[in-house]
Design a protein around this motif. Structure first.
Motif, PDB file in Angstrom:
ATOM      1  N   GLU A   1     -15.236  71.204 -23.362  1.00 25.08           N
ATOM      2  CA  GLU A   1     -14.309  70.076 -23.403  1.00 25.08           C
ATOM      3  C   GLU A   1     -14.047  69.527 -22.007  1.00 25.08           C
ATOM      4  O   GLU A   1     -13.989  68.307 -21.809  1.00 25.08           O
TER       5      GLU A   1
ATOM      6  N   GLY B   1     -17.062  67.614 -20.893  1.00 28.03           N
ATOM      7  CA  GLY B   1     -17.093  66.328 -21.599  1.00 28.03           C
ATOM      8  C   GLY B   1     -16.112  65.329 -21.011  1.00 28.03           C
ATOM      9  O   GLY B   1     -16.428  64.149 -20.831  1.00 28.03           O
ATOM     10  N   SER B   2     -14.912  65.806 -20.694  1.00 29.00           N
ATOM     11  CA  SER B   2     -13.895  64.922 -20.073  1.00 29.00           C
ATOM     12  C   SER B   2     -14.347  64.443 -18.703  1.00 29.00           C
ATOM     13  O   SER B   2     -14.174  63.282 -18.353  1.00 29.00           O
TER      14      SER B   2
ATOM     15  N   ASP C   1     -16.897  61.786 -19.179  1.00 21.69           N
ATOM     16  CA  ASP C   1     -16.266  60.549 -19.647  1.00 21.69           C
ATOM     17  C   ASP C   1     -15.604  59.800 -18.488  1.00 21.69           C
ATOM     18  O   ASP C   1     -15.646  58.575 -18.432  1.00 21.69           O
TER      19      ASP C   1
ATOM     20  N   THR D   1     -18.323  57.990 -16.218  1.00 20.29           N
ATOM     21  CA  THR D   1     -19.004  56.794 -16.733  1.00 20.29           C
ATOM     22  C   THR D   1     -18.113  55.608 -16.848  1.00 20.29           C
ATOM     23  O   THR D   1     -17.050  55.436 -16.618  1.00 20.29           O
TER      24      THR D   1
END
Length: 60
Positions: A50, A53-54, A57, A60
């Protein structure tokens, strides 16, 4: 020793001791302990996933 190996060892010991009529309580405790360690390892991996992934994010 990894949680999986500890669980396998405790399960084999439980089966062996149960057939010999010996006490299996400590083997069951070892199984529960290694299952909890395995769950903790899974939680760490999920949290790291997680967080990665954060981070992706945000980038980008």
């Amino acid at each position: 020793m990894s949680a999986t190996q500890r669980f396998d060892k405790a399960a084999a010991s439980t089966a062996r001791n149960a057939t010999n009529g010996q006490d299996i309580l400590s083997d069951l405790v070892d199984q529960i302990d290694s299952r909890n360690a395995f769950k903790a390892n899974i939680s760490v991996i999920k949290t790291a996933d997680e967080m990665l992934g954060s981070l992706l994010d945000i980038k980008t």
